[in-house]
Design an enzyme around this catalytic site. Structure first.
Site, mmCIF file in Angstrom:
data_model
loop_
_atom_site.group_PDB
_atom_site.id
_atom_site.type_symbol
_atom_site.label_atom_id
_atom_site.label_comp_id
_atom_site.label_asym_id
_atom_site.label_seq_id
_atom_site.Cartn_x
_atom_site.Cartn_y
_atom_site.Cartn_z
ATOM 1 C CB VAL A 10 -0.969 -0.001 1.205
ATOM 2 C CG1 VAL A 10 -1.844 1.249 1.195
ATOM 3 C CG2 VAL A 10 -1.847 -1.241 1.172
ATOM 4 C CB CYS A 11 4.020 2.116 1.803
ATOM 5 S SG CYS A 11 3.488 1.632 3.446
ATOM 6 C CB SER A 12 5.006 0.311 -3.021
ATOM 7 O OG SER A 12 6.007 -0.070 -2.099
#
Lengths: 206, 202
Positions: free
Chosen positions: A98-100
């Site tokens: 999700v961060c990426s």
């Protein structure tokens, strides 16, 4: 036979290197990821949505920090006072799904933040080499990315955003030009916050 | 014999390397694309279309949640995208060019283009539209409901859908992941899949 096998192997390595190089050559800052980027992402599975207790609230003075940036030098939060509104975007860890996805989306909206006289500051508890590699692989970002690695998670802890496993929450903290916290979203770590909601909050600053 | 073996291996290696370069997409581990020839779900769409965009699809501008089957067109090219997907960001100008090319080739009455923003809110879809000046209608899908219905595919993903005149239901004619090589070549592929003339008035 040894030569027959080794020659194609050499060609394979060259061809794959070429493929990676060609892919990297197509990279435009903030708008691309080499093909290998996604293959490098670690899937942590579903995590406890929130695993910390906020230590700040809307109306508080934002705890100041000075943290090293991946572009060299340090970023001091209070240096933005009287200059720009700031959105701290805490993400749990580099190289996670999700961060990426979240920050590459922010890569295309500098104009939106400019409109509200605001900047993003990206914060994770990863160290500088890891953060540098991750952001470089995602194609670069227009906003500063800082490391809250040492003392580990001290800034995240000051905001009450440090999880029990040492990662930060996925959180957005909007701070106005007076250094006052105007909006906090400690989001479910497994999902991406809606950018539209943040924009509505930035509109209120005017 | 040795030389033949070496050349064969070399060809295999170069083909594999070029294939790795060709597929530019955010792949989804849970992806189960709907195969060509299969029925396509009658999605409940959600968007804030302008009167012009609604008219383009033959929808009532007042209907904010039309069913896919309400679209009046023999074929619909549905792009599943996300504003957070760098490949979709890079693909946006090409999709816009494809939209114009469909018009220039005189196929605007046959193939309609629409986008589905997987996991994107209405605001995020509109940010994406504004960023790239997209001309075709975009629908949002913040809860990934439609995305799951179409197979939780990676992005960008293209479905060419054919409409049954009697039932209004859509069937998949072409199903593919990743960026197109060029709008011209992709439109040729679409036209072939739809049984339409390859090149019309330019």
């Amino acid at each position: 036979m040894k030569r027959i096998v080794s020659a194609p192997l050499f060609v394979l390595l060259c061809a794959l290197s070429l493929a990676q190089a060609a892919s990297a050559a197509q990279t435009a800052p903030g708008a691309d990821q080499p093909a290998s980027f996604q293959q490098s992402i670690y899937a942590p599975g579903i995590l406890k949505p929130v695993d910390s207790a906020l230590a700040v609230k809307i109306g508080d003075k934002a705890p100041d920090f000075t943290l090293p940036s991946i572009s060299g030098g340090k970023v001091r939060l209070s240096s933005y006072q009287g200059v720009k509104n700031v959105v701290l975007t805490f993400v749990p860890a580099a190289w996670t799904p999700v961060c990426s996805g979240q920050w590459p989306g922010y890569a295309i909206v500098k104009d939106v933040f400019d409109k509200y006289d605001a900047t993003l500051v990206g914060v994770t508890v990863d160290n500088i080499p890891t953060l540098y590699s991750w952001v470089t692989q995602m194609g670069g970002l227009w906003f500063p990315v800082v490391s809250d690695f040492w003392p580990h998670g001290a800034t995240a802890k000051a905001y009450g955003l440090l999880r029990s496993d040492g990662m930060a929450e996925r959180a957005l903290v909007l701070i106005d030009k007076q250094g006052i916290i105007r909006y906090i979203d400690v989001h479910d770590i497994n999902t991406r916050p809606d950018l539209g909601v943040l924009i509505e909050e930035m509109k209120k600053l005017k | 014999m040795k030389r033949i073996l070496s050349i064969s291996l070399l060809m295999l290696v170069l083909t594999a390397a070029s294939a790795a370069l060709a597929l530019q997409a955010s792949e989804a581990p849970q992806s189960r694309p709907i195969p060509e020839g299969s029925a396509f779900p009658n999605l409940k769409l959600s968007g804030n279309l302008s009167a012009e965009q609604a008219a383009y699809l033959g929808l009532a501008a007042s209907d904010k949640n039309p069913r896919l089957s309400k679209i009046k067109a023999p074929f619909v090219l549905l792009e599943v995208f996300s504003m957070y997907c760098p490949h979709c960001q890079r693909e946006a100008p090409a999709v816009n060019e494809l939209y114009s090319l469909i018009e220039r080739r005189g196929l605007a009455g046959a193939i309609k283009l629409a986008g589905l923003g997987a996991g994107n809110s209405l605001a995020e879809v509109e940010i994406f539209r504004a960023k790239y000046g997209l001309l075709f209608p975009l629908f949002c899908d913040p809860e990934l409901t439609a995305h799951q219905a179409v197979g939780s595919v990676g992005t960008p993903y293209f479905y060419l859908l054919a409409k049954d005149k009697k039932t209004g239901a859509f069937t998949v004619k072409l199903s593919r992941l990743g960026r197109m090589d060029s709008p011209e070549q992709f439109l040729d592929e679409l036209a072939a899949a739809a049984g339409l003339p390859k090149a019309g008035a330019q």
